[in-house]
Scaffold this active site. Structure first.
Site, PDB file in Angstrom:
ATOM      1  CE  LYS A   4     -21.322 -24.258 -28.712  1.00 34.47           C
ATOM      2  NZ  LYS A   4     -20.253 -24.658 -29.651  1.00 34.47           N
ATOM      3  CE  LYS A  15     -25.026 -19.875 -37.183  1.00 31.21           C
ATOM      4  NZ  LYS A  15     -23.603 -19.595 -36.876  1.00 31.21           N
ATOM      5  CE  LYS A  69     -22.518 -29.029 -37.540  1.00 32.84           C
ATOM      6  NZ  LYS A  69     -21.158 -29.380 -38.004  1.00 32.84           N
TER       7      LYS A  69
END
Length: 335
Positions: free
Chosen positions: A113, A198, A201
Site C-alpha cells: 500500500k 484479490k 473495494k
C-alpha cells in the site's frame, strides 16, 4: 466450559462485495451458533488511507445493516462500531510503545500500500497492524477468522502478546494469545478483471467486483464483461487459467455444490453457457440479503438500538482488558 469467543470486522470503505461475503461474513454466519461472537465495523482502520468524511458515518451504518442482512444473529453475536469504544485507541498507544518499528516495516500489506501512496503515506498505514492487535486483544478471543493474506497480522499480534507478557506479566499471562481461524474454500475471492489479484473495494474499476447491493442488471453486466480465456472446458486449479478457477469457485460456493460436482458439470462448457448460469446463481444468492438490508435500513431506530446495545456489551469486555494491561504497565487507576 463456555463457548469459545471469536472477534472479526470489516472496514466501512466502499461497498461490501462478494469477496467480503464469501471470504468472511458467510463463514461468520455459518459458524456463529458454535461461538460467542463479536463483530465490529472497523471505522478507525478506514482512515489509514484517504477517506470521505461526508460518507464515513453512513458507510459505517450500512456495513452494520449488511451484517444483519447477511444473517448475523444477535442471539449469538454482538455487533458494534470500533470507534464507539475508546479502549481501541488507548490500547493501541500502549502497544505502540513496546512494538519495534521494524516489525511494522516488514509487514507485506504496508509495503504494497505504501508503494501506491508514495510520499503521502501516513503513519496510520504503518501502524494499523498494532490497532488490529488492540482490536483483537481487547476481547480476548480464542480464534480470529482471517483470510490467508491477514495471517501475518495474527502472527504479529501473537508476537506483541509474547513481548507484553514477558515485559509486564511477571510470569503471568496478562494478554491472551489468539489463534487464526482460516477457512480454506473461498478465503480469497479474486478480481473479475484479473484472476491473480484479490477482489477489493479499493480497485478503481467497479467491474472488478460484485457488490452485495448490485442490481440484477449490474451483476449481469459485470459477469458478461469479466475476464476469461479462449479455452473450452472449465477446470479448477489450472495455474494458467486463474480467472477460470475463480469463477468456478464462486459458482461452487454460491450453488452449494461440491468441487467434484461443479468440475463434472462444467468440464465441457464454454463461457457462453457458463456465464448466464453464474449470473443466475449470484442474483439468487444476493436477493434475500438485499431484501433484508432494505428492511433493516428502513427502521433506523432498530439499527441504532443494535449498535447501542453492542457498544455497551463490547465496552464492558474491552474496559476490563485495558484495565489489566494498564495495571501491569504500572499505571495508577482512577479511584
Amino acid at each position: 466450559m463456555g463457548k469459545q469467543r471469536i472477534l472479526s470486522g470489516v472496514q466501512p470503505t466502499g461497498n461490501l462485495h462478494l469477496g467480503n461475503y464469501l471470504g468472511a461474513i458467510r463463514n461468520w454466519v455459518q459458524g456463529q451458533s458454535q461461538y460467542d461472537n463479536y463483530f465490529c465495523v472497523v471505522d478507525l482502520h478506514a482512515i489509514t488511507v484517504p477517506h470521505n468524511p461526508a460518507t464515513l458515518a453512513s458507510d459505517t451504518y450500512n456495513v452494520a445493516a449488511l451484517y444483519l442482512a447477511c444473517g448475523i444473529d444477535l442471539k449469538y453475536s454482538t455487533i458494534f462500531v470500533q470507534s464507539h469504544i475508546p479502549a481501541h485507541a488507548e490500547l493501541t498507544w500502549l502497544l505502540n510503545c513496546i512494538t519495534p518499528i521494524n516489525w511494522l516495516q516488514d509487514m507485506i500489506q504496508f509495503k504494497e500500500k505504501a508503494v501506491k501512496q508514495g510520499e503521502n503515506v501516513a503513519t496510520g498505514l504503518l501502524d494499523y497492524p498494532v490497532l488490529m492487535a488492540a482490536d483483537i486483544l481487547l476481547y480476548e478471543p480464542d480464534k480470529v477468522p482471517v483470510g490467508e493474506d491477514q495471517k501475518q497480522h495474527i502472527e504479529l499480534t501473537r508476537d506483541i502478546v509474547n513481548r507484553f507478557n514477558h515485559l509486564f506479566g511477571q510470569g503471568k499471562q496478562i494478554l491472551k494469545q489468539p489463534e487464526p481461524l482460516i477457512n480454506k474454500e473461498g478465503a480469497r475471492v479474486m478480481s473479475l478483471t484479473d484472476g491473480t489479484r484479490k477482489m477489493s473495494k479499493s480497485d478503481p474499476s467497479d467491474l472488478s467486483r460484485i457488490n452485495l447491493l448490485d442490481s440484477p442488471d449490474e451483476i449481469a453486466k459485470k459477469i458478461k464483461r469479466c475476464k476469461t480465456d479462449s479455452v473450452r472446458g472449465l477446470v479448477f486449479d489450472d495455474p494458467a487459467r486463474p480467472e477460470c478457477n475463480n469463477l468456478l469457485t464462486i459458482y461452487m460456493l454460491l450453488s452449494g455444490k461440491t468441487k467434484e460436482e461443479v468440475a463434472a458439470e462444467c468440464q465441457d462448457m464454454g463461457w457462453g453457457q457458463f456465464k448466464p448460469l453464474l449470473t443466475e446463481i449470484i442474483i439468487a444468492a444476493l436477493k434475500p440479503i438485499q431484501e433484508k438490508y432494505k428492511e433493516v435500513m428502513a427502521d433506523k431506530g432498530y439499527l441504532e438500538s443494535v449498535l447501542r446495545e453492542g457498544r455497551q456489551k463490547a465496552e464492558a469486555v474491552a474496559s476490563q482488558t485495558l484495565r489489566k494491561a494498564k495495571i501491569a504497565m504500572g499505571y495508577s487507576m482512577p479511584l
